[in-house]
Design a protein around this motif. Structure first.
Motif, short mmCIF file in Angstrom:
data_model
loop_
_atom_site.label_atom_id
_atom_site.label_comp_id
_atom_site.label_asym_id
_atom_site.label_seq_id
_atom_site.Cartn_x
_atom_site.Cartn_y
_atom_site.Cartn_z
N LEU A 139 -9.27 -25.86 -10.86
CA LEU A 139 -9.63 -24.71 -10.02
C LEU A 139 -11.17 -24.08 -9.91
O LEU A 139 -11.33 -24.10 -8.93
CB LEU A 139 -8.36 -23.98 -10.38
N ALA A 140 -11.38 -23.72 -11.24
CA ALA A 140 -12.50 -22.88 -10.75
C ALA A 140 -13.58 -24.21 -10.62
O ALA A 140 -14.34 -23.83 -9.47
CB ALA A 140 -12.75 -22.37 -12.22
N PHE A 141 -13.70 -25.47 -11.45
CA PHE A 141 -13.81 -26.16 -10.66
C PHE A 141 -14.29 -26.18 -9.32
O PHE A 141 -15.60 -26.57 -8.60
CB PHE A 141 -13.84 -27.70 -11.22
N ALA A 142 -13.19 -26.23 -8.35
CA ALA A 142 -13.15 -26.09 -6.86
C ALA A 142 -14.08 -25.26 -6.47
O ALA A 142 -14.20 -24.90 -5.28
CB ALA A 142 -11.54 -26.92 -6.88
N ILE A 143 -13.08 -23.91 -6.98
CA ILE A 143 -13.61 -22.94 -5.94
C ILE A 143 -14.84 -22.72 -6.11
O ILE A 143 -15.12 -21.57 -5.16
CB ILE A 143 -12.90 -21.50 -6.93
N LEU A 144 -16.18 -22.39 -6.76
CA LEU A 144 -17.25 -22.34 -7.29
C LEU A 144 -17.92 -22.99 -5.95
O LEU A 144 -18.48 -22.45 -5.16
CB LEU A 144 -17.75 -23.16 -8.57
N PRO A 145 -18.07 -23.85 -5.94
CA PRO A 145 -18.28 -25.26 -4.33
C PRO A 145 -17.92 -24.77 -3.06
O PRO A 145 -18.88 -24.04 -2.03
CB PRO A 145 -18.21 -26.42 -4.59
N MET A 146 -16.23 -24.19 -3.65
CA MET A 146 -15.95 -23.79 -2.07
C MET A 146 -16.33 -22.36 -1.65
O MET A 146 -16.37 -22.32 -0.13
CB MET A 146 -14.10 -23.74 -1.94
N ALA A 147 -17.11 -22.12 -2.44
CA ALA A 147 -17.27 -20.15 -1.92
C ALA A 147 -18.65 -20.73 -1.68
O ALA A 147 -18.94 -19.51 -0.42
CB ALA A 147 -17.39 -19.84 -3.54
N LEU A 148 -19.51 -21.02 -2.12
CA LEU A 148 -20.86 -21.52 -1.46
C LEU A 148 -20.76 -22.28 -0.30
O LEU A 148 -21.73 -21.97 0.86
CB LEU A 148 -21.70 -22.29 -2.31
N ILE A 149 -20.31 -22.81 -0.03
CA ILE A 149 -19.70 -23.94 1.10
C ILE A 149 -19.20 -22.42 2.71
O ILE A 149 -20.18 -23.05 4.13
CB ILE A 149 -19.25 -25.08 1.00
N PHE A 150 -18.26 -22.11 1.77
CA PHE A 150 -17.72 -21.31 2.97
C PHE A 150 -19.18 -20.28 3.73
O PHE A 150 -18.55 -19.46 4.33
CB PHE A 150 -16.77 -20.11 1.98
N MET A 151 -19.93 -19.65 2.67
CA MET A 151 -21.41 -18.76 2.93
C MET A 151 -21.19 -18.99 3.92
O MET A 151 -23.49 -19.01 4.62
CB MET A 151 -21.85 -18.59 1.64
N GLN A 152 -21.68 -20.62 4.85
CA GLN A 152 -23.05 -21.47 4.85
C GLN A 152 -23.37 -20.84 6.43
O GLN A 152 -24.32 -20.95 6.55
CB GLN A 152 -22.71 -22.74 4.94
N PRO A 153 -21.70 -20.41 6.90
CA PRO A 153 -20.60 -21.00 6.86
C PRO A 153 -19.95 -22.02 7.49
O PRO A 153 -19.86 -22.42 8.63
CB PRO A 153 -19.77 -19.36 7.91
N ASP A 154 -18.97 -22.99 6.77
CA ASP A 154 -18.66 -23.81 6.98
C ASP A 154 -17.52 -24.06 6.29
O ASP A 154 -16.77 -24.23 5.21
CB ASP A 154 -19.25 -25.04 6.55
N LEU A 155 -16.57 -23.69 7.22
CA LEU A 155 -14.71 -23.31 6.53
C LEU A 155 -14.01 -24.41 6.60
O LEU A 155 -13.83 -24.53 5.44
CB LEU A 155 -14.00 -22.62 7.27
N GLY A 156 -13.98 -25.29 7.30
CA GLY A 156 -14.06 -26.43 7.01
C GLY A 156 -13.90 -27.21 5.85
O GLY A 156 -12.81 -27.64 4.87
N THR A 157 -14.97 -27.92 5.86
CA THR A 157 -15.14 -28.36 4.43
C THR A 157 -15.48 -27.97 3.36
O THR A 157 -15.15 -28.57 2.33
CB THR A 157 -17.25 -29.15 4.69
N GLY A 158 -15.10 -27.04 2.98
CA GLY A 158 -14.62 -25.88 2.12
C GLY A 158 -13.69 -25.57 2.31
O GLY A 158 -13.26 -26.40 0.80
N LEU A 159 -12.56 -25.95 2.28
CA LEU A 159 -11.28 -25.73 2.93
C LEU A 159 -10.63 -27.60 1.70
O LEU A 159 -9.91 -28.08 1.40
CB LEU A 159 -10.25 -25.98 3.83
N ILE A 160 -11.49 -28.55 2.36
CA ILE A 160 -10.87 -29.88 1.65
C ILE A 160 -11.07 -29.89 0.49
O ILE A 160 -10.32 -31.22 -0.14
CB ILE A 160 -12.40 -30.80 2.15
N LEU A 161 -11.80 -29.46 -0.55
CA LEU A 161 -11.72 -29.16 -1.81
C LEU A 161 -10.97 -28.60 -2.45
O LEU A 161 -10.88 -28.85 -3.75
CB LEU A 161 -13.32 -27.89 -2.46
N LEU A 162 -9.51 -27.95 -1.58
CA LEU A 162 -8.90 -27.54 -2.41
C LEU A 162 -7.81 -28.67 -2.50
O LEU A 162 -7.22 -29.00 -4.02
CB LEU A 162 -7.33 -26.19 -1.60
#
Ligand SMILES: [Zn+2]
Lengths: 369, 651
Positions: A139-162
């Motif tokens: 999960l940590a592998f996924a959360i780290l890039p997800m948080a970074l993508i959220f900060m762009q901010p790009d909600l959708g692409t980040g959520l695809i990682l889950l």
């Protein structure tokens, strides 16, 4: 010897997956033409050229060689995601790409694949998949890039990682009980996400989608409506290529990228759009078929990750266009205009084909023994 | 294990694709007819809801520009078409056209007999020729049929467009009485109704007309910008041009844009954002079935100006019917209380007067205080004096001898009289040219230009009005040029507002303020304050000790100098007269630039009368006296009122 290998390669080449992807790209080309311009469509053709170059280049390597480099790739792309926050170009207030001349390089489009590879590498050496710690580290592998993508901010692409994380860990055999444990954790982190990572406009979009009457984001509501009108006016047979009123009057937001599916639906009508969905289904099921057939667990893991990535992306995009999901800015793989997304899709396709080919080689090798 | 879990993944994939297909089928097959616009039962209407334009107020909240209703007589398209066809006495070009319209109104055959009769009835009511109404009808019919033709071409079948169900204006700006008569007797005009539309009204007519500006029709580009409240790129715009006839053209028929003055400068604040509404119309009843999208408009904000209507009217009265400008400005804040210009125009009748106004040689559309470029004459000696002091070329004890003229090279420059030995104070007081000629000889051209620019000349003051003129500060290279510039002649040109800014800088001992007209922007709906203008200050790097001498000299001007005996002394005025040559020998610009009260300045002002025969003090002096005593009276009345009010309110 070389000839023999090549024969094996061709033999394992999954033509259904490859063909459906090519068909989708061809459809994308014509509807980018209709929605934006001929020039735009031909630029997409250039991206396709670059993508196919990388596609065949990557095919020469055994996918295991690529998986072995996964951690390095992961670190490189995490650094790129951090860098893009500070140095990237801005589109509508978000920073998500580097300008590389021909292509706008968007690290978030590639981190999806890199995450699949990294998780595959991490999970392949674990003998006991049922431990909760493995689930948490994945999960940590996924959360780290997800948080970074959220900060762009790009909600959708980040959520695809889950979904990628869930599907891969699920297939390796993690306990369902452990998955259920993630739910309360999600409830704890959700408010954090809501208050710290989401921007006002994103909150407005989510609220606007869940409770339309409360919304202040009239732009999103209007876009949703216009998209519905476009799809609805397609009826069964469609208005004809380059004939859709909604499309040609530019009532659709981002008609050649995020909303290209609405253009297809309006101009091609239900029957042919259904055909497009079937092409996507053929692509996904073909990939699942390879995953089912292959004897290599790592290859299977990679394919499941990619299936999760493509399916969730297709679903979220179409659901958005069809007005059943909020507008998040996810595009349609192979069809939408965009260098980074098309090239990353072709790279993923290359991996899928790669697993198929090597599997045949393994089989024949064993046959010789 | 693997294969089981793979099957679950497979199931999820199938499930999500099924959801998509079902949703797509529902939208395209079951709901398709509703959205397609070619349905036989329902039609979608998508239009923008105009936002109300904000009002403009003076500093005490008196409205200077407001929205008033204007009345248009509108007629249902069906009736317009019948009237038109009846007049032509011909069958419609295509039979299907008429048939389509007949089908449509099958429900009310009884009233069809006189659908074409509205023309005569309306013509009677409005006292206008039926021809005029029919002309409007023809125009409307042509427009609508053209759109319809295009849409049908695209769909390759007969369709109905929203224009056919709308009513269209046949007579605009109907007087209130006629509108009232019509309203009472509306039942006898089937298919005809009254529509109100906002119209800009300026209650004080030509008062402050240049400050307020006016509204105009937008250009196609501006029209498009207004249409896309929801953003679109330029490329998309170009594309949509090919289809523009498809979008409802009546949507923004009443759209206006601020063209000049405050209406232009604060247009985006005043305009607000239009709303948007999408409705489903039932073709059976022609009524709105359901509103599926309803974004309310954001109404325009109210703009409060620093203008005091009393002072403004006073200034305009003082100017009378002489070509020129008066500016009154707060010395510490830069708030402009009055900015009068003559000749003026009446924004309420601008449409009718426009052609006459632009041909008028006196340029009544020009806002003289910010746009007239004039040589400043002797008023500019203030700048020359401060420049020389700052450069250390003269001090208060420097004396020059004035014999009435001075010869530089082969040119002879004259003074107003022979002043004898003069120092700086006496030179300003009596406006001695020779003193400043001698001073100019000591200065180099670059220093003159530099310091002049520091006082704000040669660039815009930044006042919040469009098209402000910046004036011109030449670089005087030769001694002759320097001598000319030192007394405000030659190529140097300034605006009256720049001179007011100079007066306030002297009154403030070197602190420049940016003149401005905006006090605050307030939401007209709920009085939320959106923006309050704060004073903008800039200090000129002249040692403070140089100012008292100049200030004293400016006071002496009205006591014993060029403006003595004009009643200015009693009013506490300090200032400088100026007579600028215009080129024609008997015409001058008469200036008076100064501030009140001389010992604790509150207001800086500038009075200039263009192309007059008299001299600065003679012409501008009496105007200044009237202006200043008026301002002091207004102030006094104000104080009395506030005193009464505070006494009246219980503690
Ligand atoms: Zn003299």
């Amino acid at each position: 010897m070389m000839i023999k290998v090549n024969k094996h390669l061709v033999g394992g080449f999954d033509w259904m997956v490859f063909g459906s992807a090519c068909g989708l790209m061809a459809i994308g080309f014509f509807f980018i033409w209709s929605a934006a311009s001929q020039a735009c469509a031909f630029r997409q053709l250039v991206f396709m050229g670059i993508g196919f170059g990388l596609f065949f280049g990557l095919l020469v390597l055994d996918y295991m060689q690529i998986v072995r480099q996964a951690y390095i790739l992961y670190i490189v792309f995490i650094v790129a995601l951090i860098a893009v926050l500070f140095l990237g170009g801005t589109i509508r207030g978000t920073r998500r790409w580097f300008d590389l001349g021909v292509v706008n390089f968007q690290p978030s489009e590639f981190i999806k694949i890199v995450l699949v590879l990294a998780l595959a590498k991490y999970l392949m050496y674990k003998d006991n998949y049922k431990r909760f710690s493995i689930l948490m580290i994945s999960l940590a592998f996924a959360i780290l890039p997800m948080a970074l993508i959220f900060m762009q901010p790009d909600l959708g692409t980040g959520l695809i990682l889950l979904p990628i994380f869930f599907a891969m860990v699920f297939v390796t055999g993690a306990r369902i009980k452990h998955f259920l444990l993630l739910i309360p954790m999600g409830f704890v982190t959700l408010p954090l996400l809501w208050f710290f990572l989401l921007r006002d406009y994103q909150r407005a979009r989510v609220i606007g989608f869940l409770w339309p009457s409360e919304t202040q984001d009239w732009g999103a509501a209007y876009h949703r409506l216009q998209s519905l009108i476009a799809i609805g006016s397609g009826c069964v047979l469609g208005q004809g290529w380059k004939q859709g009123v909604q499309t040609q009057l530019n009532r659709l937001p981002e008609p050649h990228t995020d909303f290209v599916f609405a253009v297809i639906a309006e101009e091609w009508g239900f029957l042919r759009t259904f055909g497009v969905i079937l092409l996507f289904l053929a692509f996904i099921l073909g990939t699942l078929g390879i995953a089912y057939r292959t004897r290599d667990p790592v290859g299977r893991l990679v394919l499941i990750g990619l299936v999760a990535m493509f399916t969730s992306q297709i679903f979220v995009n179409m659901a958005m266009v069809l007005g059943v999901a909020p507008i998040t800015g996810i595009n349609l793989p192979f069809v939408s205009y965009g260098g980074s997304s098309l090239i990353s899709s072709l790279l993923a396709l290359s991996l899928i084909i790669n697993v198929g080919i090597r599997d045949k080689i393994i089989l024949t090798r064993r046959g010789f023994r | 294990m693997y294969s089981n879990r793979l099957k679950i993944i497979f199931g999820l994939v199938i499930a999500s694709f099924t959801v998509l297909v079902v949703r797509l089928g529902y939208l395209q097959i079951f709901e398709g007819a509703k959205y397609s616009g070619i349905s036989q039962k329902r039609l979608l209407r998508d239009y923008s809801v105009p936002a109300r334009r904000g009002n403009i107020y003076d500093c005490r909240g008196r409205p200077l520009a407001v929205e008033e209703p204007a009345f248009d007589i509108v007629v249902d398209y069906k009736n317009i078409l019948y009237g038109y066809l009846r007049d032509k006495g011909e069958m419609p070009q295509s039979l299907s056209q008429l048939k389509a319209h007949r089908d449509l109104s099958a429900g009310c055959d009884s009233c069809h007999v006189d659908t074409g009769l509205w023309v005569t009835k309306l013509a009677n009511l409005l006292d206008s020729a039926p021809r005029q109404l029919l002309g409007q009808a023809e125009e409307t019919v042509n427009r609508v049929e053209k759109i319809k033709e295009q849409v049908q071409l695209r769909h390759k079948k007969t369709v109905r467009i929203q224009e056919e169900f709308a009513s269209h204006a046949i007579a605009k700006d109907v007087p209130l009485q006629k509108a009232a008569v019509f309203e009472m007797d509306q039942d006898s005009y089937p298919g005809v109704s009254l529509r109100t539309r906002p119209k800009r009204y300026y209650p004080y007519n030509d008062t402050a007309s240049h400050i307020l500006g006016y509204l105009g029709r937008p250009t196609p580009e501006e029209m498009h910008k207004a249409k896309s409240a929801i953003q679109r790129s330029d490329e998309e715009y170009k594309k949509s041009q090919n289809y523009k006839d498809l979008s409802p053209s009546s949507e923004l028929a009443d759209y206006r844009i601020g063209r000049a003055g405050v209406e232009g400068y604060y247009d985006s604040d005043l305009t607000g954002d239009p709303g948007r509404r999408v409705e489903v119309i039932s073709l059976q009843t022609l009524k709105v079935d359901k509103t599926i999208f309803d974004m309310p408009p954001r109404h325009g904000d109210g703009v409060f100006l620093t203008i005091d209507l009393d002072v403004q009217r006073l200034a305009e009265e003082c100017l009378g019917e002489t070509k020129g400008s008066i500016v009154v400005m707060g010395t510490h804040t830069g708030e402009i209380l009055a900015m009068a210009s003559y000749p003026r125009f009446n924004p309420n009748t601008l449409g009718a007067d426009y052609n006459k106004l632009i041909k008028d040689p006196d340029t009544p559309l020009l806002n003289r205080p910010t746009q007239a470029l004039l040589p400043p004459g002797s008023t500019f000696k203030i700048v020359t004096a401060l420049t020389a002091l700052a450069e250390g070329k003269i001090d208060l004890n420097t004396h020059f001898y004035c014999s009435g003229s001075i010869t530089v090279g082969e040119f002879k420059f004259r003074c107003t009289s022979a002043h004898g030995p003069v120092d700086l104070k006496r030179a300003i007081e009596h406006s001695c040219n020779v003193y400043f000629f001698e001073t100019a000889k000591r200065l180099d051209g670059r220093a003159i230009k530099e310091w002049t620019e520091k006082f704000g000349f040669g660039s815009e003051t930044g006042v919040d009005l469009p098209y402000e003129a910046s004036g011109d500060v030449p670089l005087p290279r030769y001694p002759g040029e320097r001598i000319n510039v030192s007394i405000g002649q030659g190529a140097l040109v300034v605006t009256p507002l720049q001179m007011t800014q100079l007066a306030s800088a002297v009154a403030n001992s070197g602190i420049m303020v940016r003149p401005h007209l905006l006090k605050k922007i307030v939401a007209d709906d709920d009085a939320t304050v959106r923006k309050v203008e704060a004073p903008e200050l800039r200090e000129i790097d002249i040692p403070k000790e140089h100012f008292p001498a100049v200030q004293e000299a400016l006071r002496q001007v009205v006591i014993s100098g060029t403006a003595r005996g004009k009643g200015l002394e009693e009013l506490g005025v300090a200032g400088k007269t100026g007579t600028a040559q215009t080129g024609s020998s008997d015409k001058n610009h008469a200036w008076f630039v100064g501030y009140i009260p001389f010992d604790a300045p509150r207001y800086a002002f500038c009075v200039v009368v263009e192309h007059t025969t008299g001299h600065g003090g003679e012409v501008a002096g009496p105007i200044t006296r009237k202006l200043v005593s008026g301002i002091l009276d207004i102030e006094k009345a104000d104080k009395l009122l506030t005193a009464k009010r505070t006494a009246g309110t219980p503690k």
